[in-house]
Design a protein around this motif. Structure first.
Motif, PDB file in Angstrom:
ATOM      1  N   UNK A   1      43.024  15.006 -21.085  1.00 55.25           N
ATOM      2  CA  UNK A   1      42.470  16.210 -20.436  1.00 55.25           C
ATOM      3  C   UNK A   1      42.553  16.114 -18.908  1.00 55.25           C
ATOM      4  N   UNK A   2      42.560  14.880 -18.403  1.00 58.04           N
ATOM      5  CA  UNK A   2      42.610  14.716 -16.945  1.00 58.04           C
ATOM      6  C   UNK A   2      43.859  15.375 -16.370  1.00 58.04           C
ATOM      7  N   UNK A   3      44.988  15.230 -17.073  1.00 53.70           N
ATOM      8  CA  UNK A   3      46.216  15.856 -16.550  1.00 53.70           C
ATOM      9  C   UNK A   3      46.487  17.216 -17.198  1.00 53.70           C
ATOM     10  N   UNK A   4      45.763  17.536 -18.299  1.00 57.33           N
ATOM     11  CA  UNK A   4      45.948  18.837 -18.961  1.00 57.33           C
ATOM     12  C   UNK A   4      44.571  19.429 -19.260  1.00 57.33           C
ATOM     13  N   UNK A   5      43.921  20.015 -18.246  1.00 51.68           N
ATOM     14  CA  UNK A   5      42.530  20.465 -18.413  1.00 51.68           C
ATOM     15  C   UNK A   5      42.337  21.506 -19.502  1.00 51.68           C
ATOM     16  N   UNK A   6      43.408  22.165 -19.921  1.00 55.91           N
ATOM     17  CA  UNK A   6      43.271  23.223 -20.929  1.00 55.91           C
ATOM     18  C   UNK A   6      43.053  22.711 -22.340  1.00 55.91           C
ATOM     19  N   UNK A   7      43.134  21.398 -22.541  1.00 56.79           N
ATOM     20  CA  UNK A   7      42.975  20.910 -23.915  1.00 56.79           C
ATOM     21  C   UNK A   7      41.547  20.419 -24.172  1.00 56.79           C
ATOM     22  N   UNK A   8      41.099  20.536 -25.418  1.00 59.15           N
ATOM     23  CA  UNK A   8      39.869  19.867 -25.845  1.00 59.15           C
ATOM     24  C   UNK A   8      40.183  19.227 -27.199  1.00 59.15           C
ATOM     25  N   UNK A   9      39.222  18.513 -27.724  1.00 58.75           N
ATOM     26  CA  UNK A   9      39.459  17.858 -29.018  1.00 58.75           C
ATOM     27  C   UNK A   9      39.638  18.921 -30.091  1.00 58.75           C
ATOM     28  N   UNK A  10      40.635  18.748 -30.918  1.00 52.02           N
ATOM     29  CA  UNK A  10      40.824  19.645 -32.058  1.00 52.02           C
ATOM     30  C   UNK A  10      40.411  18.873 -33.299  1.00 52.02           C
ATOM     31  N   UNK A  11      39.233  19.184 -33.813  1.00 50.73           N
ATOM     32  CA  UNK A  11      38.756  18.430 -34.968  1.00 50.73           C
ATOM     33  C   UNK A  11      38.471  19.353 -36.134  1.00 50.73           C
ATOM     34  N   UNK A  12      39.050  19.065 -37.278  1.00 49.89           N
ATOM     35  CA  UNK A  12      38.753  19.893 -38.454  1.00 49.89           C
ATOM     36  C   UNK A  12      37.579  19.286 -39.205  1.00 49.89           C
ATOM     37  N   UNK A  13      36.920  20.103 -39.985  1.00 47.79           N
ATOM     38  CA  UNK A  13      35.675  19.683 -40.645  1.00 47.79           C
ATOM     39  C   UNK A  13      35.598  20.362 -42.016  1.00 47.79           C
ATOM     40  N   UNK A  14      36.750  20.457 -42.700  1.00 48.14           N
ATOM     41  CA  UNK A  14      36.796  21.292 -43.907  1.00 48.14           C
ATOM     42  C   UNK A  14      36.566  20.449 -45.174  1.00 48.14           C
ATOM     43  N   UNK A  15      35.910  21.057 -46.141  1.00 45.82           N
ATOM     44  CA  UNK A  15      35.728  20.379 -47.429  1.00 45.82           C
ATOM     45  C   UNK A  15      36.405  21.206 -48.513  1.00 45.82           C
ATOM     46  N   UNK A  16      36.805  20.551 -49.575  1.00 44.41           N
ATOM     47  CA  UNK A  16      37.462  21.259 -50.687  1.00 44.41           C
ATOM     48  C   UNK A  16      36.768  20.895 -51.999  1.00 44.41           C
ATOM     49  N   UNK A  17      36.931  21.726 -53.025  1.00 42.34           N
ATOM     50  CA  UNK A  17      36.313  21.372 -54.310  1.00 42.34           C
ATOM     51  C   UNK A  17      36.946  20.098 -54.887  1.00 42.34           C
TER      52      UNK A  17
END
Ligand SMILES: Cc1cc2nc3c(=O)[nH]c(=O)nc-3n(C[C@H](O)[C@H](O)[C@H](O)COP(=O)(O)OP(=O)(O)OC[C@H]3O[C@@H](n4cnc5c(N)ncnc54)[C@H](O)[C@@H]3O)c2cc1C
Length: 503
Positions: free
Chosen positions: A373-389
């Protein structure tokens, strides 16, 4: 200003962010010390239509505690911890961190009781974990925070202080028609229609939790602070199993760890209360951390493995534990692993080092993302949190890998395989990768919703996953949630734009 509200200044800059690393803005900040003070502040803000962003420990990863104008209400002064009446519960002020609750319960019960859901981040506050219906590794054995919330003290948007015990106030079908005495004995009348959607029967923290004839307390749990401010929570406690051992098994080939977990789950008497998964990306990241920290860590990972599974195994006594470990070893061998290379922790010290290893995965991702992020301020963590049956996790992992490999993204997959709930974290190296990752996640939200899963199993929707919730439930259901919120918070001041857009 009134009620100890102070103009926002850079001295409070940390209050503009949570662990999503999304940053916002605010006009005022306040650090109330009591329910009465909160009631006064909310009454004032409702009259003036000032949005209020409530903050616990700001460890949330959905941006729910990030303000976008208005007042920040930090609950950090709401401490206070005591045993419940029957000594089988604990009463915590909104700001008390989970680590403190655990320590207190250990002391109070002579290590006989515990609060099982253990969101990995133990600095999370009592109020925060209720508002997000947090869960953790042990949710596999015990369920999420919801199962342990016995009573809540809530301040409504218009400043009414309510005591909501479990088992006292119920909906009739999908309707709330209730009269609840407030702090001063005046009736708080609640008439509302509950949304008509069906909450999926998987691990889930996405949107309002709705059931026919539901207990009112369950509406506040997981509502991400949009229906009221939780000032105090009473948690019921569970008896601690006499023995809890940790076991980490390593697998040389991709897919073997998943097969192991799937097969073990179906065995009666496995005794596991948690089943956590690490893919090759996670192990690679941990090995790099190990290299950087040069012997200062409490764990030392072996090289050359593609997957690992961390189990917490319980038993009544040593004989039962031995039987259970034998069963697990058989399953490791069946899946293609070598039980001789598995790590087993019986003592609390080595067990803690296993837990530190588990916690090190999201931490290592966060550190890497912060660096990029220091060199690319436009990014943040992309974290998924999905559950499936149940039965869909193997194909879901294949889908994750295929999409991410085709897009050339760096990623790790880890987490709660016991609950068919894995986190995919993309470590974007620039803005373009970040946007590509976001697009892929949206496709997964669609696929997982079609399967009957949840777009957020434990982190909540916050401000970052509103679009996913729309995909999961549809526009009509979002409208129903908005209408319900309006009954509790007519001016829409609380947690505005959390879960869904207020307007
Ligand atoms: C490294 C790491 C690992 C994590 N692992 C897990 C995990 O395993 N499982 C899991 O479930 N979560 C996990 N989390 C996410 C986070 O810890 C939880 O979501 C936690 O419940 C947030 O608590 P908090 O006190 O920090 O709340 P905050 O971040 O301060 O707030 C979260 C939301 O709740 C609202 N809120 C907070 N307190 C109140 C209150 N008293 N009244 C009304 N509204 C309130 C806020 O407005 C916001 O919308 C992890 C986070 C990190 C950084």
């Amino acid at each position: 200003m009134r009620n100890n509200i102070i103009p926002f200044s850079c001295e409070y800059a940390l209050h503009l962010m949570d662990e999503s690393k999304k940053s916002g803005e605010a006009d005022y900040i306040v650090f109330p010390r009591s329910s009465e003070e909160i009631a006064e502040i909310l009454k004032y803000c409702s009259e003036k239509e000032i949005p209020v962003t409530v903050q616990g420990s700001r460890t949330g990863v959905g941006g729910g505690a990030v303000p976008f104008g208005g007042l920040v209400m930090s609950l950090e002064k709401l401490k206070g911890l005591q045993a419940g009446k029957d000594d089988r519960s604990v009463i915590a002020g909104a700001a008390v961190p989970l680590s403190e609750i655990s320590r207190y319960v250990r002391r109070m019960s002579g290590d006989r009781l515990f609060l099982p859901p253990d969101p990995t981040e133990t600095t999370a506050s009592a109020g925060g974990v209720v508002c997000c219906n947090s869960s953790g590794a042990r949710t596999f054995g015990y369920g999420a925070m919801r199962e342990f919330v016995k009573r809540l003290r809530v301040v409504t948007a218009e400043g009414r202080i309510l005591d909501i015990p479990r088992g006292k106030y119920f909906a009739g079908g999908r309707k709330l028609d209730l009269s609840i005495p407030d702090e001063n004995g005046r009736a708080f009348t609640l008439k509302a229609a509950l949304p008509s959607y069906t909450v999926p029967s998987v691990k889930n923290a996405a949107g309002y939790w709705i059931r026919e004839d539901m207990d009112l307390i369950d509406l506040f749990i997981g509502a991400e602070g949009t229906l009221g401010v939780i000032v105090e929570a009473e948690f019921s406690l569970a008896p601690k199993p006499p023995l809890i051992w940790g076991l980490i098994s390593f697998f040389p080939e991709e897919g073997q760890g998943v097969s192991f977990a799937e097969s073990l789950k179906s065995q009666p008497g496995h005794g596991c209360i948690s089943m956590e998964y690490f893919d090759s990306g996670s192990l690679g990241l941990l090995l790099q951390k190990q290299e950087e920290m040069k012997g200062t860590l409490s764990w030392h990972l072996p090289e050359g493995f593609a997957e690992a599974v961390f189990l917490e195994v319980t038993a009544e006594d040593k004989r039962e534990m031995t039987e259970r470990i034998r069963l697990i070893e058989k399953e490791i061998r069946k899946a293609g692993g070598d039980p001789g290379r598995a790590w087993i922790a019986g003592s609390s010290r080595s067990f803690e080092s296993f837990k530190e290893l588990r916690h090190a995965t999201p931490e290592a991702v966060n550190a890497r993302v912060a660096e990029n992020k220091k060199s690319h301020p436009g990014i943040t963590k992309l974290g998924s949190d999905m559950s499936v049956p149940e039965g869909f996790i193997t194909d879901t992992i294949k889908m994750y890998r295929k999409d991410l490999d085709e897009a050339g993204l760096q990623y790790v997959i880890f987490g709660h395989i016991g609950n068919d709930h894995l986190h995919v974290n993309v470590i974007s190296r620039n803005e373009e990768e970040y946007l590509r990752g976001k697009e892929i996640y949206e496709g997964w939200a669609r696929r997982v919703s079609e399967l009957g899963g949840s777009v957020s199993a434990e982190h909540g929707v916050g401000k970052l996953k509103r679009e996913f919730l729309r995909i999961m439930y549809g526009e009509k259901s979002i409208g129903e949630m908005r209408k319900l919120k309006k009954v509790f918070d007519p001016k829409g001041i609380l947690g505005r734009d959390n879960i869904f857009l207020w307007k």
